[in-house]
Design a protein around this motif. Structure first.
Motif, PDB file in Angstrom:
ATOM      1  N   ALA A  13     -14.370   5.886 -13.759  1.00 19.60           N
ATOM      2  CA  ALA A  13     -15.271   5.324 -12.741  1.00 19.60           C
ATOM      3  C   ALA A  13     -15.006   3.841 -12.545  1.00 19.60           C
ATOM      4  N   ALA A  14     -14.778   3.127 -13.621  1.00 22.47           N
ATOM      5  CA  ALA A  14     -14.493   1.689 -13.524  1.00 22.47           C
ATOM      6  C   ALA A  14     -13.175   1.460 -12.808  1.00 22.47           C
ATOM      7  N   ALA A  15     -12.156   2.251 -13.143  1.00 18.87           N
ATOM      8  CA  ALA A  15     -10.853   2.110 -12.471  1.00 18.87           C
ATOM      9  C   ALA A  15     -11.011   2.343 -10.969  1.00 18.87           C
ATOM     10  N   GLN A  16     -11.788   3.353 -10.607  1.00 18.73           N
ATOM     11  CA  GLN A  16     -12.044   3.637  -9.197  1.00 18.73           C
ATOM     12  C   GLN A  16     -12.775   2.472  -8.528  1.00 18.73           C
ATOM     13  N   SER A  17     -13.776   1.945  -9.189  1.00 18.51           N
ATOM     14  CA  SER A  17     -14.562   0.855  -8.617  1.00 18.51           C
ATOM     15  C   SER A  17     -13.730  -0.423  -8.449  1.00 18.51           C
ATOM     16  N   PHE A  18     -12.986  -0.805  -9.488  1.00 20.09           N
ATOM     17  CA  PHE A  18     -12.147  -2.005  -9.393  1.00 20.09           C
ATOM     18  C   PHE A  18     -11.094  -1.842  -8.296  1.00 20.09           C
ATOM     19  N   ALA A  19     -10.514  -0.631  -8.187  1.00 25.17           N
ATOM     20  CA  ALA A  19      -9.486  -0.385  -7.167  1.00 25.17           C
ATOM     21  C   ALA A  19     -10.075  -0.368  -5.759  1.00 25.17           C
ATOM     22  N   GLN A  20     -11.279   0.123  -5.630  1.00 23.60           N
ATOM     23  CA  GLN A  20     -11.905   0.251  -4.311  1.00 23.60           C
ATOM     24  C   GLN A  20     -12.610  -1.029  -3.865  1.00 23.60           C
ATOM     25  N   PHE A  21     -13.296  -1.676  -4.794  1.00 28.84           N
ATOM     26  CA  PHE A  21     -14.138  -2.812  -4.426  1.00 28.84           C
ATOM     27  C   PHE A  21     -13.646  -4.156  -4.967  1.00 28.84           C
ATOM     28  N   GLY A  22     -12.709  -4.130  -5.896  1.00 33.25           N
ATOM     29  CA  GLY A  22     -12.212  -5.362  -6.492  1.00 33.25           C
ATOM     30  C   GLY A  22     -13.024  -5.764  -7.698  1.00 33.25           C
ATOM     31  N   ASP A  91       6.233   3.555  -6.478  1.00 39.18           N
ATOM     32  CA  ASP A  91       5.368   4.682  -6.838  1.00 39.18           C
ATOM     33  C   ASP A  91       4.170   4.200  -7.657  1.00 39.18           C
ATOM     34  N   PHE A  92       4.423   3.282  -8.581  1.00 33.67           N
ATOM     35  CA  PHE A  92       3.346   2.739  -9.421  1.00 33.67           C
ATOM     36  C   PHE A  92       2.295   2.062  -8.548  1.00 33.67           C
ATOM     37  N   ARG A  93       2.743   1.250  -7.585  1.00 33.72           N
ATOM     38  CA  ARG A  93       1.792   0.572  -6.689  1.00 33.72           C
ATOM     39  C   ARG A  93       0.988   1.575  -5.887  1.00 33.72           C
ATOM     40  N   SER A  94       1.632   2.658  -5.444  1.00 34.57           N
ATOM     41  CA  SER A  94       0.904   3.682  -4.680  1.00 34.57           C
ATOM     42  C   SER A  94      -0.152   4.355  -5.541  1.00 34.57           C
ATOM     43  N   ASP A  95       0.185   4.584  -6.806  1.00 30.19           N
ATOM     44  CA  ASP A  95      -0.727   5.265  -7.717  1.00 30.19           C
ATOM     45  C   ASP A  95      -1.796   4.334  -8.282  1.00 30.19           C
ATOM     46  N   HIS A  96      -1.579   3.028  -8.204  1.00 32.71           N
ATOM     47  CA  HIS A  96      -2.504   2.059  -8.792  1.00 32.71           C
ATOM     48  C   HIS A  96      -2.986   1.081  -7.722  1.00 32.71           C
ATOM     49  N   GLU A  97      -3.936   1.540  -6.966  1.00 30.39           N
ATOM     50  CA  GLU A  97      -4.483   0.706  -5.903  1.00 30.39           C
ATOM     51  C   GLU A  97      -5.165  -0.533  -6.463  1.00 30.39           C
ATOM     52  N   LEU A  98      -5.423  -0.529  -7.768  1.00 32.45           N
ATOM     53  CA  LEU A  98      -6.047  -1.672  -8.421  1.00 32.45           C
ATOM     54  C   LEU A  98      -5.284  -2.957  -8.118  1.00 32.45           C
ATOM     55  N   PHE A  99      -3.970  -2.926  -8.251  1.00 31.80           N
ATOM     56  CA  PHE A  99      -3.183  -4.145  -8.078  1.00 31.80           C
ATOM     57  C   PHE A  99      -3.127  -4.585  -6.618  1.00 31.80           C
ATOM     58  N   VAL A 100      -3.163  -3.625  -5.708  1.00 27.24           N
ATOM     59  CA  VAL A 100      -3.221  -3.965  -4.278  1.00 27.24           C
ATOM     60  C   VAL A 100      -4.557  -4.652  -3.988  1.00 27.24           C
ATOM     61  N   LYS A 101      -5.637  -4.086  -4.509  1.00 25.49           N
ATOM     62  CA  LYS A 101      -6.967  -4.662  -4.290  1.00 25.49           C
ATOM     63  C   LYS A 101      -7.079  -6.030  -4.947  1.00 25.49           C
ATOM     64  N   LEU A 102      -6.554  -6.175  -6.142  1.00 21.75           N
ATOM     65  CA  LEU A 102      -6.596  -7.478  -6.815  1.00 21.75           C
ATOM     66  C   LEU A 102      -5.823  -8.525  -6.025  1.00 21.75           C
ATOM     67  N   SER A 103      -4.683  -8.135  -5.467  1.00 18.14           N
ATOM     68  CA  SER A 103      -3.901  -9.067  -4.643  1.00 18.14           C
ATOM     69  C   SER A 103      -4.700  -9.518  -3.426  1.00 18.14           C
ATOM     70  N   GLN A 104      -5.382  -8.578  -2.788  1.00 16.55           N
ATOM     71  CA  GLN A 104      -6.222  -8.921  -1.634  1.00 16.55           C
ATOM     72  C   GLN A 104      -7.343  -9.858  -2.061  1.00 16.55           C
ATOM     73  N   THR A 162       7.536  -5.285   0.450  1.00 11.80           N
ATOM     74  CA  THR A 162       6.574  -4.191   0.256  1.00 11.80           C
ATOM     75  C   THR A 162       5.162  -4.542   0.676  1.00 11.80           C
ATOM     76  N   THR A 163       4.842  -5.831   0.742  1.00 12.61           N
ATOM     77  CA  THR A 163       3.465  -6.234   1.015  1.00 12.61           C
ATOM     78  C   THR A 163       3.355  -7.137   2.241  1.00 12.61           C
ATOM     79  N   GLU A 164       4.001  -8.261   2.180  1.00 11.75           N
ATOM     80  CA  GLU A 164       3.865  -9.259   3.242  1.00 11.75           C
ATOM     81  C   GLU A 164       4.376  -8.728   4.582  1.00 11.75           C
ATOM     82  N   TRP A 165       5.486  -8.058   4.571  1.00 13.60           N
ATOM     83  CA  TRP A 165       6.079  -7.517   5.797  1.00 13.60           C
ATOM     84  C   TRP A 165       5.088  -6.597   6.518  1.00 13.60           C
ATOM     85  N   ASN A 166       4.352  -5.798   5.756  1.00 10.88           N
ATOM     86  CA  ASN A 166       3.441  -4.794   6.318  1.00 10.88           C
ATOM     87  C   ASN A 166       2.265  -5.396   7.082  1.00 10.88           C
ATOM     88  N   LYS A 167       2.001  -6.672   6.873  1.00 12.24           N
ATOM     89  CA  LYS A 167       0.866  -7.295   7.548  1.00 12.24           C
ATOM     90  C   LYS A 167       1.086  -7.430   9.045  1.00 12.24           C
TER      91      LYS A 167
END
Length: 193
Positions: A13-22, A91-104, A162-167
């Motif tokens: 639940a915590a992993a989901q929350s951190f990944a979804q809400f930061g 693949d790791f980034r796709s599976d771990h939205e946590l790091f994408v959310k933390l970057s945002q 992988t990140t900046e270009w997509n913006k």
């Protein structure tokens, strides 16, 4: 329900929350709602949100470390290994939205804990790249260079594609990312004379 099951449920639940809400928006109340357990149950296992976040981060970084280690094959060249590992990182980034959310969150709010999480992730990757670049230099697969600078450049190029270009552009496929990294890292832009 046994304690071990509740602990796993809380971590999920915590992993989901951190990944979804930061980091900033995640609260123990929110985790307890997602886990469908009382807030007191969470405190049985984790005294603070920081402790809970640290456990999630530690597990994700351990998984990344294993991915990096398993991506290496002694019989393959540096570039074969590099591109295999880059595929694994995507693949790791796709599976771990946590790091994408933390970057945002770092970009939008500058939360210290999110920044530290991203720095730990990047530090792990940089350490791995530097080590592999040093080995490739010893094997004469790469020219002598400052492995710290080169590993930094490889990581930033990867993040950029992988990140900046997509913006502002259509996201690149894995093959297109590798093709462009290959162009800059292996071949360079200058025509051979």
């Amino acid at each position: 329900m046994p304690n071990i099951d509740r602990r796993k449920l809380i971590l999920a639940a915590a992993a989901q929350s951190f990944a979804q809400f930061g980091y900033k928006a995640t609260t123990m109340d929110l985790v307890s709602k997602i886990a469908n357990v009382g807030k007191g149950t969470i405190y049985t296992f984790f005294k603070t949100k920081e402790e809970l976040f640290e456990e999630i981060l530690r597990k994700a970084l351990q998984e990344l470390k294993e991915i990096l280690q398993h991506g290496m094959r002694q019989e393959d060249t540096f570039f074969q290994n590099l591109f295999r590992v880059l595929d694994s990182l995507l693949d790791f980034r796709s599976d771990h939205e946590l790091f994408v959310k933390l970057s945002q969150e770092v970009r939008d709010i500058g939360t210290v804990q999110a920044m530290e999480g991203i720095q730990r992730l990047e530090s792990l990757v940089l350490q791995y790249l530097r080590q592999e670049i040093d080995k490739a230099i010893e094997k004469k697969e790469l020219k002598p260079c400052d492995s710290g600078i080169v590993s930094f450049m490889i990581l930033k190029l990867y993040i950029g594609l992988t990140t900046e270009w997509n913006k502002s552009h259509e996201p690149l496929s894995k093959e297109k990312i590798k093709e462009n990294m290959r162009l800059f890292i292996m071949e360079g832009l200058a025509e051979k004379v």
